[in-house]
Design a protein around this motif. Structure first.
Motif, PDB file in Angstrom:
ATOM      1  N   GLY A 196      44.489  -9.276  -3.292  1.00  0.00           N
ATOM      2  CA  GLY A 196      43.328 -10.153  -3.138  1.00  0.00           C
ATOM      3  C   GLY A 196      42.653 -10.560  -4.421  1.00  0.00           C
ATOM      4  N   MET A 197      43.370 -10.529  -5.540  1.00  0.00           N
ATOM      5  CA  MET A 197      42.737 -10.851  -6.824  1.00  0.00           C
ATOM      6  C   MET A 197      42.597 -12.352  -7.050  1.00  0.00           C
ATOM      7  SD  MET A 197      42.331  -7.778  -7.420  1.00  0.00           S
ATOM      8  CE  MET A 197      41.283  -8.090  -8.821  1.00  0.00           C
ATOM      9  N   TRP A 198      43.334 -13.156  -6.310  1.00  0.00           N
ATOM     10  CA  TRP A 198      43.290 -14.612  -6.551  1.00  0.00           C
ATOM     11  C   TRP A 198      42.278 -15.323  -5.666  1.00  0.00           C
ATOM     12  CZ3 TRP A 198      45.239 -13.529 -10.669  1.00  0.00           C
ATOM     13  CH2 TRP A 198      46.533 -13.096 -10.913  1.00  0.00           C
ATOM     14  N   ILE A 219      30.511 -17.237  -6.235  1.00  0.00           N
ATOM     15  CA  ILE A 219      29.432 -17.564  -7.166  1.00  0.00           C
ATOM     16  C   ILE A 219      29.866 -18.546  -8.242  1.00  0.00           C
ATOM     17  CG2 ILE A 219      28.170 -15.417  -6.820  1.00  0.00           C
ATOM     18  CD1 ILE A 219      29.576 -14.255  -9.190  1.00  0.00           C
ATOM     19  N   GLU A 220      31.130 -18.977  -8.243  1.00  0.00           N
ATOM     20  CA  GLU A 220      31.580 -19.924  -9.254  1.00  0.00           C
ATOM     21  C   GLU A 220      31.397 -21.342  -8.731  1.00  0.00           C
ATOM     22  OE1 GLU A 220      34.954 -19.618 -12.607  1.00  0.00           O
ATOM     23  OE2 GLU A 220      35.717 -19.744 -10.573  1.00  0.00           O
ATOM     24  N   PRO A 221      30.876 -22.266  -9.561  1.00  0.00           N
ATOM     25  CA  PRO A 221      30.480 -23.583  -9.064  1.00  0.00           C
ATOM     26  C   PRO A 221      31.577 -24.383  -8.362  1.00  0.00           C
ATOM     27  CG  PRO A 221      29.562 -23.207 -11.241  1.00  0.00           C
ATOM     28  CD  PRO A 221      30.470 -22.056 -10.962  1.00  0.00           C
ATOM     29  N   ILE A 222      32.800 -24.391  -8.895  1.00  0.00           N
ATOM     30  CA  ILE A 222      33.857 -25.196  -8.293  1.00  0.00           C
ATOM     31  C   ILE A 222      34.714 -24.374  -7.335  1.00  0.00           C
ATOM     32  CG2 ILE A 222      35.957 -26.522  -8.773  1.00  0.00           C
ATOM     33  CD1 ILE A 222      34.687 -27.540 -11.296  1.00  0.00           C
ATOM     34  N   ALA A 223      35.113 -23.188  -7.771  1.00  0.00           N
ATOM     35  CA  ALA A 223      36.016 -22.378  -6.953  1.00  0.00           C
ATOM     36  C   ALA A 223      35.404 -22.023  -5.607  1.00  0.00           C
ATOM     37  CB  ALA A 223      36.406 -21.110  -7.713  1.00  0.00           C
ATOM     38  N   ARG A 224      34.070 -21.896  -5.548  1.00  0.00           N
ATOM     39  CA  ARG A 224      33.450 -21.501  -4.288  1.00  0.00           C
ATOM     40  C   ARG A 224      33.620 -22.556  -3.202  1.00  0.00           C
ATOM     41  NH1 ARG A 224      27.166 -21.782  -6.281  1.00  0.00           N
ATOM     42  NH2 ARG A 224      26.977 -24.060  -6.521  1.00  0.00           N
ATOM     43  N   LEU A 225      33.980 -23.780  -3.592  1.00  0.00           N
ATOM     44  CA  LEU A 225      34.228 -24.824  -2.594  1.00  0.00           C
ATOM     45  C   LEU A 225      35.421 -24.474  -1.715  1.00  0.00           C
ATOM     46  CD1 LEU A 225      33.704 -28.006  -4.825  1.00  0.00           C
ATOM     47  CD2 LEU A 225      32.054 -26.919  -3.269  1.00  0.00           C
ATOM     48  N   MET A 226      36.309 -23.602  -2.227  1.00  0.00           N
ATOM     49  CA  MET A 226      37.483 -23.186  -1.450  1.00  0.00           C
ATOM     50  C   MET A 226      37.389 -21.741  -1.002  1.00  0.00           C
ATOM     51  SD  MET A 226      40.651 -25.062  -3.404  1.00  0.00           S
ATOM     52  CE  MET A 226      40.206 -24.499  -5.056  1.00  0.00           C
ATOM     53  N   ALA A 227      36.176 -21.180  -1.038  1.00  0.00           N
ATOM     54  CA  ALA A 227      35.998 -19.790  -0.617  1.00  0.00           C
ATOM     55  C   ALA A 227      36.396 -19.624   0.846  1.00  0.00           C
ATOM     56  CB  ALA A 227      34.545 -19.364  -0.812  1.00  0.00           C
ATOM     57  N   PRO A 259      44.138 -19.062  -3.791  1.00  0.00           N
ATOM     58  CA  PRO A 259      45.054 -17.941  -4.018  1.00  0.00           C
ATOM     59  C   PRO A 259      46.515 -18.371  -4.024  1.00  0.00           C
ATOM     60  CG  PRO A 259      43.366 -17.334  -2.436  1.00  0.00           C
ATOM     61  CD  PRO A 259      43.206 -18.807  -2.678  1.00  0.00           C
ATOM     62  N   LEU A 260      46.871 -19.290  -3.138  1.00  0.00           N
ATOM     63  CA  LEU A 260      48.257 -19.763  -3.094  1.00  0.00           C
ATOM     64  C   LEU A 260      48.612 -20.528  -4.364  1.00  0.00           C
ATOM     65  CD1 LEU A 260      50.788 -19.924  -1.308  1.00  0.00           C
ATOM     66  CD2 LEU A 260      49.909 -22.106  -0.423  1.00  0.00           C
ATOM     67  N   MET A 261      47.665 -21.333  -4.869  1.00  0.00           N
ATOM     68  CA  MET A 261      47.922 -22.099  -6.081  1.00  0.00           C
ATOM     69  C   MET A 261      48.113 -21.170  -7.280  1.00  0.00           C
ATOM     70  SD  MET A 261      45.500 -24.844  -8.101  1.00  0.00           S
ATOM     71  CE  MET A 261      44.406 -23.552  -8.680  1.00  0.00           C
ATOM     72  N   VAL A 262      47.240 -20.171  -7.424  1.00  0.00           N
ATOM     73  CA  VAL A 262      47.352 -19.261  -8.565  1.00  0.00           C
ATOM     74  C   VAL A 262      48.636 -18.435  -8.466  1.00  0.00           C
ATOM     75  CG1 VAL A 262      46.265 -17.357  -9.800  1.00  0.00           C
ATOM     76  CG2 VAL A 262      44.849 -19.185  -8.853  1.00  0.00           C
ATOM     77  N   MET A 263      48.969 -17.999  -7.250  1.00  0.00           N
ATOM     78  CA  MET A 263      50.211 -17.258  -7.074  1.00  0.00           C
ATOM     79  C   MET A 263      51.405 -18.114  -7.478  1.00  0.00           C
ATOM     80  SD  MET A 263      51.911 -15.524  -3.656  1.00  0.00           S
ATOM     81  CE  MET A 263      52.484 -17.121  -3.035  1.00  0.00           C
ATOM     82  N   CYS A 264      51.421 -19.376  -7.056  1.00  0.00           N
ATOM     83  CA  CYS A 264      52.528 -20.272  -7.416  1.00  0.00           C
ATOM     84  C   CYS A 264      52.564 -20.530  -8.914  1.00  0.00           C
ATOM     85  CB  CYS A 264      52.408 -21.583  -6.644  1.00  0.00           C
ATOM     86  SG  CYS A 264      52.744 -21.443  -4.878  1.00  0.00           S
ATOM     87  N   LEU A 265      51.396 -20.648  -9.542  1.00  0.00           N
ATOM     88  CA  LEU A 265      51.355 -20.877 -10.986  1.00  0.00           C
ATOM     89  C   LEU A 265      52.001 -19.712 -11.737  1.00  0.00           C
ATOM     90  CD1 LEU A 265      47.891 -22.483 -11.829  1.00  0.00           C
ATOM     91  CD2 LEU A 265      50.152 -23.421 -12.270  1.00  0.00           C
ATOM     92  N   TYR A 266      51.612 -18.509 -11.391  1.00  0.00           N
ATOM     93  CA  TYR A 266      52.205 -17.343 -12.045  1.00  0.00           C
ATOM     94  C   TYR A 266      53.684 -17.222 -11.703  1.00  0.00           C
ATOM     95  CZ  TYR A 266      48.069 -15.087 -14.039  1.00  0.00           C
ATOM     96  OH  TYR A 266      46.972 -14.781 -14.820  1.00  0.00           O
ATOM     97  N   GLY A 267      54.006 -17.361 -10.424  1.00  0.00           N
ATOM     98  CA  GLY A 267      55.384 -17.174  -9.995  1.00  0.00           C
ATOM     99  C   GLY A 267      56.334 -18.200 -10.577  1.00  0.00           C
ATOM    100  N   PHE A 268      55.969 -19.470 -10.479  1.00  0.00           N
ATOM    101  CA  PHE A 268      56.854 -20.523 -10.985  1.00  0.00           C
ATOM    102  C   PHE A 268      56.903 -20.542 -12.511  1.00  0.00           C
ATOM    103  CE2 PHE A 268      56.047 -22.878  -6.806  1.00  0.00           C
ATOM    104  CZ  PHE A 268      57.239 -22.411  -6.264  1.00  0.00           C
TER     105      PHE A 268
END
Length: 230
Positions: A150-152, A157-165, A171-180
């Motif tokens: 659950g780290m991604w 409390i973050e201005p932009i990221a909280r829009l997808m809370a 989380p899927l995007m960050v996982m794909c970024l690291y994985g790919f």
């Protein structure tokens, strides 16, 4: 951000993405340079210095983040303490490799200009790419672990990221970024011998680089306004 301490993965993400994009452009430029008629190829020294500069920045900041242990956790965020591991360590490794690769490009170009030996960038850079490929396995494991633990998740409390809370998309995007990114690194040493491997590595490297740059643009705004209540 004051509570957390070190949160400078804004330009770090920008530089990481820029390195990936430039690596693709450099590969195409270098391929043309090696088949050009003698005296007609453009020098690659400028590319070498670009990678030296980018690698130095990413390596130094990544090493500093890695050694600043532990980073303070921010209430409502799920990433901060392990940023040392998940962001600092890969940045330090790939920053150092990029720095060394830049120096190797400069040295190879100088040797070719002096007619000491032909310009052989595959032989020059492949040992470095092998090290990067091994590190790519670690990036894939980070991708899986970050999603599993659950780290991604986007912090509330973050201005932009909280829009997808509460949603799976970040989380899927960050996982794909690291994985790919890791898969691209694992494929890179073998790209010169296989057209299909080269195409896949190019697509993954370019795409992940563009997404890292895009993500960095969002955090340039978000991390300025990321001031948790005391």
């Amino acid at each position: 951000m004051i509570m957390q301490g070190v949160t400078f993965n804004t330009t770090m993400a920008l530089v990481a993405g820029t390195i990936m994009i430039l690596a693709v452009v450099f590969a195409r430029t270098a391929a043309r340079a090696q088949v050009a008629a003698p005296g007609k190829a453009r020098t690659l020294t400028g590319w070498g210095w670009a990678f030296v500069a980018l690698g130095a920045y990413l390596g130094v900041t990544g090493m500093y983040m890695t050694l600043t242990w532990p980073l303070k956790e921010v209430d409502g965020a799920f990433c901060c303490t392990v940023d040392n591991v998940t962001f600092g360590e890969p940045a330090a490794l790939y920053g150092l490799l990029t720095f060394i690769a830049g120096l190797a490009i400069i040295a190879a170009q100088k040797a070719a200009d002096r007619k000491e030996r032909p310009l052989d960038l595959v032989g020059t850079l492949r040992p470095i790419l092998y090290v990067a490929a091994i590190g790519g396995v670690g990036l894939v494991m980070f991708a899986i672990a970050g999603m599993h633990f659950g780290m991604w998740r986007p912090p509330d409390i973050e201005p932009i990221a909280r829009l997808m809370a509460g949603q799976i998309w970040e989380p899927l995007m960050v996982m794909c970024l690291y994985g790919f990114s890791g898969i691209a690194a694992m494929l890179a040493p073998f790209a010169p011998e296989s057209k299909w491997v080269g195409r896949i590595a190019t697509l993954l490297t370019w795409g992940c680089g563009a997404m890292w740059v895009f993500l960095s643009f969002t955090v340039f705004y978000s991390h300025v306004g990321f001031f948790p209540p005391a």
